[in-house]
Design a protein around this motif. Structure first.
Motif, mmCIF file in Angstrom:
data_model
loop_
_atom_site.group_PDB
_atom_site.id
_atom_site.type_symbol
_atom_site.label_atom_id
_atom_site.label_comp_id
_atom_site.label_asym_id
_atom_site.label_seq_id
_atom_site.Cartn_x
_atom_site.Cartn_y
_atom_site.Cartn_z
ATOM 1 N N GLY A 116 37.874 38.344 36.512
ATOM 2 C CA GLY A 116 37.716 39.267 35.192
ATOM 3 C C GLY A 116 37.995 40.634 35.567
ATOM 4 N N THR A 117 37.627 40.997 36.695
ATOM 5 C CA THR A 117 37.998 42.597 37.135
ATOM 6 C C THR A 117 39.156 43.369 36.510
ATOM 7 N N LEU A 118 40.280 42.429 36.658
ATOM 8 C CA LEU A 118 41.586 43.086 36.348
ATOM 9 C C LEU A 118 41.937 42.911 34.349
ATOM 10 N N THR A 119 40.777 42.555 33.867
ATOM 11 C CA THR A 119 40.922 42.302 32.352
ATOM 12 C C THR A 119 41.703 43.488 31.567
ATOM 13 N N LEU A 120 40.846 44.534 32.084
ATOM 14 C CA LEU A 120 41.407 45.860 31.095
ATOM 15 C C LEU A 120 42.589 46.692 31.764
ATOM 16 N N VAL A 121 42.743 46.725 32.973
ATOM 17 C CA VAL A 121 43.951 47.501 33.505
ATOM 18 C C VAL A 121 45.117 46.432 33.339
ATOM 19 N N GLU A 123 45.518 44.989 30.728
ATOM 20 C CA GLU A 123 46.138 44.919 29.315
ATOM 21 C C GLU A 123 46.494 46.336 29.143
ATOM 22 N N GLN A 124 45.988 47.489 29.842
ATOM 23 C CA GLN A 124 46.304 48.784 29.550
ATOM 24 C C GLN A 124 47.711 49.219 30.085
ATOM 25 N N LEU A 125 47.826 48.696 31.533
ATOM 26 C CA LEU A 125 48.836 49.375 32.475
ATOM 27 C C LEU A 125 49.995 48.193 32.465
ATOM 28 N N GLY A 126 49.697 47.008 32.086
ATOM 29 C CA GLY A 126 50.840 45.671 31.898
ATOM 30 C C GLY A 126 50.924 45.206 33.233
ATOM 31 N N ILE A 127 51.289 43.990 33.409
ATOM 32 C CA ILE A 127 51.143 43.076 34.710
ATOM 33 C C ILE A 127 52.772 43.102 35.139
ATOM 34 N N GLN A 128 53.128 43.653 36.218
ATOM 35 C CA GLN A 128 54.491 43.628 36.749
ATOM 36 C C GLN A 128 54.471 42.203 37.669
ATOM 37 N N ALA A 129 53.346 41.986 38.670
ATOM 38 C CA ALA A 129 53.519 40.722 39.455
ATOM 39 C C ALA A 129 51.948 40.727 40.063
ATOM 40 N N VAL A 130 51.649 39.238 40.107
ATOM 41 C CA VAL A 130 50.551 39.065 40.821
ATOM 42 C C VAL A 130 50.797 38.095 41.874
ATOM 43 N N ARG A 131 49.964 38.668 43.259
ATOM 44 C CA ARG A 131 50.182 37.910 44.738
ATOM 45 C C ARG A 131 48.905 37.528 44.876
ATOM 46 N N GLU A 132 48.545 36.202 45.440
ATOM 47 C CA GLU A 132 47.511 35.727 46.159
ATOM 48 C C GLU A 132 47.425 36.347 47.661
ATOM 49 N N ILE A 133 46.295 36.794 48.100
ATOM 50 C CA ILE A 133 46.267 37.205 49.495
ATOM 51 C C ILE A 133 46.549 36.362 50.222
ATOM 52 N N ASP A 134 47.301 36.098 51.326
ATOM 53 C CA ASP A 134 47.644 35.144 52.430
ATOM 54 C C ASP A 134 46.548 35.725 53.437
ATOM 55 N N GLU A 135 45.291 34.711 53.663
ATOM 56 C CA GLU A 135 44.434 35.352 54.511
ATOM 57 C C GLU A 135 44.851 34.992 55.960
ATOM 58 N N GLN A 136 45.756 34.321 56.263
ATOM 59 C CA GLN A 136 46.140 33.945 57.743
ATOM 60 C C GLN A 136 46.811 35.429 58.134
ATOM 61 N N ARG A 137 47.733 35.894 57.283
ATOM 62 C CA ARG A 137 48.135 37.301 57.705
ATOM 63 C C ARG A 137 47.528 38.545 57.400
#
Length: 297
Positions: A116-121, A123-137
């Motif tokens: 939920g931390t990303l709710t407002l940014v 909305e405000q700045l728009g989503i270009q892409a979202v990636r899940e952090i690969d904790e192996q790397r």
């Protein structure tokens, strides 16, 4: 002569390396009473001693994801494209919540739990892409046995590597759907002569009450400075405050201790007492459950 050339080469190399890096901005609910924030900065320094690292705030109330979301929205537009924000308000650490990096259409990056931390940014700045952090790397080497400090081991490390140019956004991990977890709240709107909105945050230093009612929405009431408005503030379905106050440009337009409505530094409608604490006086809080209604007197 050779020494001079070596020195010049070093300066040029150092300057170029520093220019290729972007700012890393940290936010958390850790406070600064212990070494948690310093540990995160140490990880960033270990990635690149030249990396410019700044604090947004580390005084988010414990576990308050909504306030973290607002502080990112309040701050991010004033930083240049390429800035990497690391936000760690993570009551679900160790759970199944995803660790992600959001790339916005504005070119900013946000490294955080998807809680939920990303709710407002988003909305405000728009989503270009979202990636899940690969904790192996993308995890601090030697930290695999640690399960409760992802802010240091995963987020600060990944954010620093991204800001320093050690990894590209594509190297963060697998791409997810272009969506993030969002906290529901009352968006500003006008209907039947009444403007409805949310109280996302308080001006914590002075007790002023900030709303999400922007100038364009407020303009639908056709107010002039000096006009009076009727204000109703609710927590859920419970009426907490109702009163009349003038809409003015600044605090000095009313007597000391008197209420006023004004546009804050983000050009959103806000309420205050001149040299007083409006929120404390009327027991008003902030968050998704706090709403406001205004209309012309």
């Amino acid at each position: 002569m050779k020494t001079a050339w070596y020195f010049l080469f070093f300066i040029l190399f150092y300057t170029r390396a520093a220019a290729q890096q972007h700012a890393l901005v940290l936010q958390s609910d850790f406070g600064v009473k212990d070494g948690a924030v310093a540990a995160m900065k140490g990880v960033a320094f270990g990635v690149s001693p030249q990396l410019p690292v700044f604090d947004l705030t580390h005084e988010i109330p414990p576990f308050n994801i909504w306030e973290a979301a607002y502080r990112l929205q309040q701050t991010a537009p004033y930083w240049p494209a390429g800035t990497v924000f690391v936000s760690v308000i993570d009551p679900g650490v160790g759970s199944s919540r995803k660790s992600v990096v959001l790339q916005t259409r504005s070119g900013h990056y946000f490294v955080t739990p998807d809680n939920g931390t990303l709710t407002l940014v988003a909305e405000q700045l728009g989503i270009q892409a979202v990636r899940e952090i690969d904790e192996q790397r993308n995890r601090l080497p030697g930290s695999s046995a640690s399960y409760t400090f992802h802010g240091r081991d995963v987020y600060a490390y990944t954010g620093a590597r991204l800001a320093a140019g050690v990894i590209s956004f594509d190297s963060v991990g697998p791409r997810l759907a272009d969506t993030v977890l969002r906290i529901p709240y009352r968006q500003a709107g006008f209907r039947n002569g009444i403007i409805h909105g949310n109280i996302p945050i308080l001006d914590v230093q002075f007790g002023n009450v900030w709303t999400n009612i922007d100038a364009a929405t407020l303009a639908q009431l056709h107010l002039q400075y000096g006009d009076e408005i009727r204000v109703r503030i609710l927590q859920g379905q419970s009426l907490v405050f109702e009163g009349i106050m003038p809409y003015v440009t600044t605090f000095g337009a009313v007597k000391q201790g008197a209420p006023l409505a004004y546009q804050n530094s983000l050009l959103n409608l806000s309420f205050a007492l001149n040299e007083g604490d409006f929120a404390a006086e009327h027991k008003i809080g902030s968050g998704p459950e706090w709403t406001v209604e205004i209309q012309r007197k």
